[in-house]
Motif scaffolding. Structure first.
Motif, PDB file in Angstrom:
ATOM      1  N   VAL A 249       0.835  -1.197   0.000  1.00 19.68           N
ATOM      2  CA  VAL A 249       0.000   0.000   0.000  1.00 19.68           C
ATOM      3  C   VAL A 249       0.873   1.253   0.000  1.00 19.68           C
ATOM      4  O   VAL A 249       0.597   2.228  -0.707  1.00 19.68           O
ATOM      5  CB  VAL A 249      -0.947  -0.008   1.215  1.00 19.68           C
ATOM      6  N   LEU A 250       1.947   1.244   0.781  1.00 14.61           N
ATOM      7  CA  LEU A 250       2.851   2.391   0.848  1.00 14.61           C
ATOM      8  C   LEU A 250       3.498   2.660  -0.508  1.00 14.61           C
ATOM      9  O   LEU A 250       3.576   3.813  -0.964  1.00 14.61           O
ATOM     10  CB  LEU A 250       3.923   2.138   1.905  1.00 14.61           C
ATOM     11  N   LEU A 251       3.949   1.617  -1.187  1.00 12.39           N
ATOM     12  CA  LEU A 251       4.555   1.793  -2.509  1.00 12.39           C
ATOM     13  C   LEU A 251       3.527   2.261  -3.525  1.00 12.39           C
ATOM     14  O   LEU A 251       3.823   3.093  -4.393  1.00 12.39           O
ATOM     15  CB  LEU A 251       5.201   0.474  -2.963  1.00 12.39           C
ATOM     16  N   GLN A 256       1.377   6.712  -6.862  1.00 10.86           N
ATOM     17  CA  GLN A 256       0.266   7.620  -7.174  1.00 10.86           C
ATOM     18  C   GLN A 256       0.652   9.064  -6.916  1.00 10.86           C
ATOM     19  O   GLN A 256       0.374   9.952  -7.745  1.00 10.86           O
ATOM     20  CB  GLN A 256      -0.960   7.251  -6.342  1.00 10.86           C
ATOM     21  N   ALA A 257       1.283   9.332  -5.782  1.00 10.81           N
ATOM     22  CA  ALA A 257       1.656  10.709  -5.444  1.00 10.81           C
ATOM     23  C   ALA A 257       2.640  11.282  -6.458  1.00 10.81           C
ATOM     24  O   ALA A 257       2.497  12.426  -6.913  1.00 10.81           O
ATOM     25  CB  ALA A 257       2.245  10.759  -4.036  1.00 10.81           C
ATOM     26  N   LEU A 258       3.657  10.505  -6.834  1.00 16.85           N
ATOM     27  CA  LEU A 258       4.678  10.997  -7.761  1.00 16.85           C
ATOM     28  C   LEU A 258       4.112  11.201  -9.160  1.00 16.85           C
ATOM     29  O   LEU A 258       4.317  12.248  -9.785  1.00 16.85           O
ATOM     30  CB  LEU A 258       5.859  10.020  -7.804  1.00 16.85           C
ATOM     31  N   TYR A 329      -1.995   4.357 -17.062  1.00 10.49           N
ATOM     32  CA  TYR A 329      -1.774   4.416 -15.618  1.00 10.49           C
ATOM     33  C   TYR A 329      -3.060   4.265 -14.807  1.00 10.49           C
ATOM     34  O   TYR A 329      -3.126   3.458 -13.876  1.00 10.49           O
ATOM     35  CB  TYR A 329      -1.096   5.749 -15.286  1.00 10.49           C
ATOM     36  N   PHE A 330      -4.096   5.040 -15.145  1.00 13.87           N
ATOM     37  CA  PHE A 330      -5.264   5.106 -14.269  1.00 13.87           C
ATOM     38  C   PHE A 330      -6.005   3.770 -14.137  1.00 13.87           C
ATOM     39  O   PHE A 330      -6.354   3.370 -13.020  1.00 13.87           O
ATOM     40  CB  PHE A 330      -6.200   6.227 -14.715  1.00 13.87           C
ATOM     41  N   PRO A 331      -6.276   3.036 -15.227  1.00 17.38           N
ATOM     42  CA  PRO A 331      -6.919   1.730 -15.010  1.00 17.38           C
ATOM     43  C   PRO A 331      -6.013   0.738 -14.286  1.00 17.38           C
ATOM     44  O   PRO A 331      -6.493  -0.085 -13.503  1.00 17.38           O
ATOM     45  CB  PRO A 331      -7.262   1.258 -16.434  1.00 17.38           C
ATOM     46  N   SER A 332      -4.703   0.803 -14.537  1.00 15.33           N
ATOM     47  CA  SER A 332      -3.778  -0.082 -13.820  1.00 15.33           C
ATOM     48  C   SER A 332      -3.789   0.224 -12.325  1.00 15.33           C
ATOM     49  O   SER A 332      -3.860  -0.686 -11.488  1.00 15.33           O
ATOM     50  CB  SER A 332      -2.355   0.081 -14.361  1.00 15.33           C
ATOM     51  N   MET A 333      -3.731   1.512 -11.976  1.00 14.06           N
ATOM     52  CA  MET A 333      -3.748   1.905 -10.575  1.00 14.06           C
ATOM     53  C   MET A 333      -5.071   1.537  -9.911  1.00 14.06           C
ATOM     54  O   MET A 333      -5.103   1.105  -8.749  1.00 14.06           O
ATOM     55  CB  MET A 333      -3.479   3.409 -10.459  1.00 14.06           C
ATOM     56  N   SER A 334      -6.165   1.687 -10.639  1.00 17.16           N
ATOM     57  CA  SER A 334      -7.475   1.317 -10.097  1.00 17.16           C
ATOM     58  C   SER A 334      -7.523  -0.172  -9.775  1.00 17.16           C
ATOM     59  O   SER A 334      -8.027  -0.581  -8.713  1.00 17.16           O
ATOM     60  CB  SER A 334      -8.570   1.687 -11.101  1.00 17.16           C
ATOM     61  N   PHE A 335      -6.988  -1.005 -10.672  1.00 17.25           N
ATOM     62  CA  PHE A 335      -6.953  -2.454 -10.442  1.00 17.25           C
ATOM     63  C   PHE A 335      -6.117  -2.789  -9.209  1.00 17.25           C
ATOM     64  O   PHE A 335      -6.528  -3.581  -8.350  1.00 17.25           O
ATOM     65  CB  PHE A 335      -6.380  -3.138 -11.686  1.00 17.25           C
ATOM     66  N   LEU A 336      -4.943  -2.168  -9.098  1.00 16.75           N
ATOM     67  CA  LEU A 336      -4.061  -2.457  -7.971  1.00 16.75           C
ATOM     68  C   LEU A 336      -4.659  -1.992  -6.647  1.00 16.75           C
ATOM     69  O   LEU A 336      -4.552  -2.679  -5.627  1.00 16.75           O
ATOM     70  CB  LEU A 336      -2.701  -1.793  -8.195  1.00 16.75           C
ATOM     71  N   VAL A 387      10.964  13.246 -11.081  1.00 15.73           N
ATOM     72  CA  VAL A 387       9.905  12.667 -10.237  1.00 15.73           C
ATOM     73  C   VAL A 387       9.353  11.393 -10.867  1.00 15.73           C
ATOM     74  O   VAL A 387       9.076  10.401 -10.177  1.00 15.73           O
ATOM     75  CB  VAL A 387       8.783  13.704 -10.004  1.00 15.73           C
ATOM     76  N   MET A 388       9.213  11.404 -12.192  1.00 18.11           N
ATOM     77  CA  MET A 388       8.731  10.206 -12.880  1.00 18.11           C
ATOM     78  C   MET A 388       9.723   9.043 -12.746  1.00 18.11           C
ATOM     79  O   MET A 388       9.317   7.887 -12.638  1.00 18.11           O
ATOM     80  CB  MET A 388       8.480  10.502 -14.363  1.00 18.11           C
ATOM     81  N   VAL A 389      11.008   9.359 -12.765  1.00 19.78           N
ATOM     82  CA  VAL A 389      12.009   8.313 -12.544  1.00 19.78           C
ATOM     83  C   VAL A 389      11.858   7.728 -11.137  1.00 19.78           C
ATOM     84  O   VAL A 389      11.937   6.509 -10.933  1.00 19.78           O
ATOM     85  CB  VAL A 389      13.436   8.863 -12.752  1.00 19.78           C
ATOM     86  N   MET A 390      11.599   8.588 -10.147  1.00 21.39           N
ATOM     87  CA  MET A 390      11.354   8.114  -8.791  1.00 21.39           C
ATOM     88  C   MET A 390      10.113   7.231  -8.744  1.00 21.39           C
ATOM     89  O   MET A 390      10.090   6.203  -8.049  1.00 21.39           O
ATOM     90  CB  MET A 390      11.214   9.298  -7.842  1.00 21.39           C
ATOM     91  N   ALA A 391       9.062   7.646  -9.479  1.00 22.23           N
ATOM     92  CA  ALA A 391       7.852   6.826  -9.540  1.00 22.23           C
ATOM     93  C   ALA A 391       8.159   5.469 -10.164  1.00 22.23           C
ATOM     94  O   ALA A 391       7.644   4.427  -9.719  1.00 22.23           O
ATOM     95  CB  ALA A 391       6.768   7.547 -10.340  1.00 22.23           C
ATOM     96  N   LEU A 392       9.010   5.468 -11.208  1.00 24.70           N
ATOM     97  CA  LEU A 392       9.399   4.208 -11.839  1.00 24.70           C
ATOM     98  C   LEU A 392      10.126   3.304 -10.852  1.00 24.70           C
ATOM     99  O   LEU A 392       9.904   2.084 -10.814  1.00 24.70           O
ATOM    100  CB  LEU A 392      10.278   4.492 -13.059  1.00 24.70           C
ATOM    101  N   LEU A 393      11.010   3.895 -10.024  1.00 25.31           N
ATOM    102  CA  LEU A 393      11.705   3.099  -9.011  1.00 25.31           C
ATOM    103  C   LEU A 393      10.724   2.511  -8.002  1.00 25.31           C
ATOM    104  O   LEU A 393      10.879   1.372  -7.548  1.00 25.31           O
ATOM    105  CB  LEU A 393      12.747   3.972  -8.301  1.00 25.31           C
ATOM    106  N   ALA A 394       9.691   3.308  -7.657  1.00 28.20           N
ATOM    107  CA  ALA A 394       8.672   2.795  -6.744  1.00 28.20           C
ATOM    108  C   ALA A 394       7.893   1.655  -7.394  1.00 28.20           C
ATOM    109  O   ALA A 394       7.521   0.680  -6.728  1.00 28.20           O
ATOM    110  CB  ALA A 394       7.726   3.919  -6.331  1.00 28.20           C
ATOM    111  N   VAL A 395       7.649   1.766  -8.704  1.00 27.28           N
ATOM    112  CA  VAL A 395       6.977   0.679  -9.429  1.00 27.28           C
ATOM    113  C   VAL A 395       7.820  -0.590  -9.371  1.00 27.28           C
ATOM    114  O   VAL A 395       7.300  -1.697  -9.139  1.00 27.28           O
ATOM    115  CB  VAL A 395       6.712   1.076 -10.901  1.00 27.28           C
ATOM    116  N   VAL A 396       9.129  -0.441  -9.585  1.00 26.67           N
ATOM    117  CA  VAL A 396      10.031  -1.601  -9.511  1.00 26.67           C
ATOM    118  C   VAL A 396       9.987  -2.214  -8.111  1.00 26.67           C
ATOM    119  O   VAL A 396       9.944  -3.437  -7.941  1.00 26.67           O
ATOM    120  CB  VAL A 396      11.467  -1.195  -9.889  1.00 26.67           C
ATOM    121  N   GLY A 397       9.979  -1.338  -7.085  1.00 29.94           N
ATOM    122  CA  GLY A 397       9.896  -1.834  -5.718  1.00 29.94           C
ATOM    123  C   GLY A 397       8.603  -2.585  -5.456  1.00 29.94           C
ATOM    124  O   GLY A 397       8.602  -3.648  -4.818  1.00 29.94           O
TER     125      GLY A 397
END
Length: 422
Positions: A249-251, A256-258, A329-336, A387-397
């Motif tokens: 949930v934190l990731l 989402q925030a980034l 992004y939005f439908p993927s995030m909604s599913f997750l 910021v998008m690169v940071m979001a990508l790292l969070a996605v990898v995490g």
């Protein structure tokens, strides 16, 4: 730039139409589609919800242009945007509890009233009145994304006793038509503002009858429902506890925030980048929404199968790619979110998600406010890229944490209960 905008718009529309037609032919009819009571209930919901969405989208293409038309400086416009985002944060924190306490139907009617007042403030040249309008817009946005969905879910399960697995069908269809409405709204805004020569305030005036009709239909056709059992403090505490106790949930919240904070900054930046080159703002906006729709179509197809010299054309294409990413992004995030966050804690968790999201967007706009226009815009895009690169790292995490979680794998078409989307 004018020819490029119209040409890209037509190509994107044709691509979306081709993808959707091919997907529809391959999709079998569902049981929910043949249920007359369910279809009537959906129609009652869609009549109000789609009018509200259309009114919202109609205002989007010419908001920045209107403030420019009133001769405000870019820094002053940035403050107006920050005011809107800040009010969305504040009202978003209490919106779910307010809607549950006041009543979902009354909250939808309240949305129509507050958003109509927000549109009326756009007729004023007074800066303070416009700030009040942005605050009303923040309240209206919070109600739009809480009251309507809450009303539908309660009526679907509690009053009509339809199967809960049909709920995603309604919102999947709503998400698709939301994109379509956004595309149409951009063209309509261009028509009233430019083709009819009524100016950038015209789309805001045109939105008021749609809002009034949405409120009247909700008042006449909808029943009232409440949920006063859960206090605001319990909602926030439960959401924070869920956020901190589950790394997934934190990731998810970090992603989402980034990502969405960059989108909010992009919403502010695209008009001053393209407008000086004579871009038709309504058509540009419709192209963005068509690109987003194309991304959503690609998502559905994929999941069903297992700075130098200014160049406005390059900027336009880059913005289209951003909207394409939004559609993915939005439908993927909604599913997750549905899979990772417990249903009982979703309202509280999402409230906490939105706080850093809007704070990052506000911070970016305030930094832009203190910068030279060209240099500041170029630097802000660089920051957004980081910021998008940071979001990508969070996605990898997140992927590392959940890669063996069968619950988060998209089910195969043969094993998935059908949920009609179109």
């Amino acid at each position: 730039m004018l020819v490029t905008a119209y040409l890209v718009f037509v190509v994107l529309l044709a691509s979306c139409l081709g993808l959707e037609l091919s997907r529809c032919r391959a999709k079998p009819p569902g049981r929910a589609c043949s249920n007359p009571s369910f279809l009537r209930f959906q129609l009652d919901f869609y009549q109000v919800y789609f009018l509200a969405l259309a009114a919202d989208w109609l205002q989007a293409p010419y908001l920045y242009k209107l403030y420019q038309h009133y001769h405000f400086l870019e820094g002053q416009i940035a403050i107006l945007y920050v005011c809107g985002l800040a009010s969305t944060v504040l009202f978003g924190l209490v919106a779910s509890s307010l809607v549950d306490w006041l009543g979902r139907k009354k909250s939808c009617v309240l949305f129509s009233l507050t958003y109509s007042l927000c549109c009326l403030t756009k007729l004023s040249l007074d800066y303070f009145v416009l700030l009040v309008g942005r605050a009303l817009g923040g309240l209206s946005t919070a109600l739009l994304f809480s009251a309507f969905e809450a009303w539908y879910i309660h009526e679907h399960v509690e009053r009509h006793d339809f199967p809960a697995e049909w709920i995603p069908a309604t919102f999947a269809r709503a998400a698709f038509w939301n994109h379509v409405l956004a595309v149409v709204a951009g063209v309509a805004a261009e028509a009233v503002a430019c083709w009819m020569g009524l100016g950038p305030v015209a789309p805001f005036v045109a939105a008021i009858p749609l809002l009034a009709l949405a409120g009247a239909l909700a008042l006449h056709n909808w029943g009232e429902n409440y949920d006063r059992q859960r206090a605001f403090s319990r909602t926030c505490a439960g959401g924070l506890r869920c956020l901190l106790s589950d790394r997934r949930v934190l990731l998810l919240g970090t992603i989402q925030a980034l990502f969405e904070s960059v989108i909010f900054i992009f919403v502010f930046l695209w008009t001053p980048v393209l407008d000086p080159h004579g871009a038709p703002l309504g058509i540009i906006f419709s192209s963005f929404m068509a690109a987003s729709l194309l991304g959503s179509s690609l998502y559905r197809i994929a999941t069903s199968k297992s700075p130098g010299q200014e160049s406005p054309v390059e900027s336009f294409i880059a913005f289209l790619l951003i909207e394409l990413a939004c559609g993915l992004y939005f439908p993927s995030m909604s599913f997750l979110r549905r899979k990772v966050i417990p249903e009982t804690e979703q309202a509280g968790v999402l409230n906490w998600f939105r706080v850093p999201l809007h704070l990052l967007a506000c911070l970016g706009l305030l930094v832009l406010h203190d910068s030279d226009r060209k240099t500041g815009t170029r630097n802000m895009f660089s920051i957004c890229s980081a910021v998008m690169v940071m979001a990508l790292l969070a996605v990898v995490g997140l992927f590392t944490v959940v890669r063996h979680d069968a619950e988060l794998q998209v089910p195969s078409p043969s094993g998935e209960p059908y949920a009609p989307e179109l």
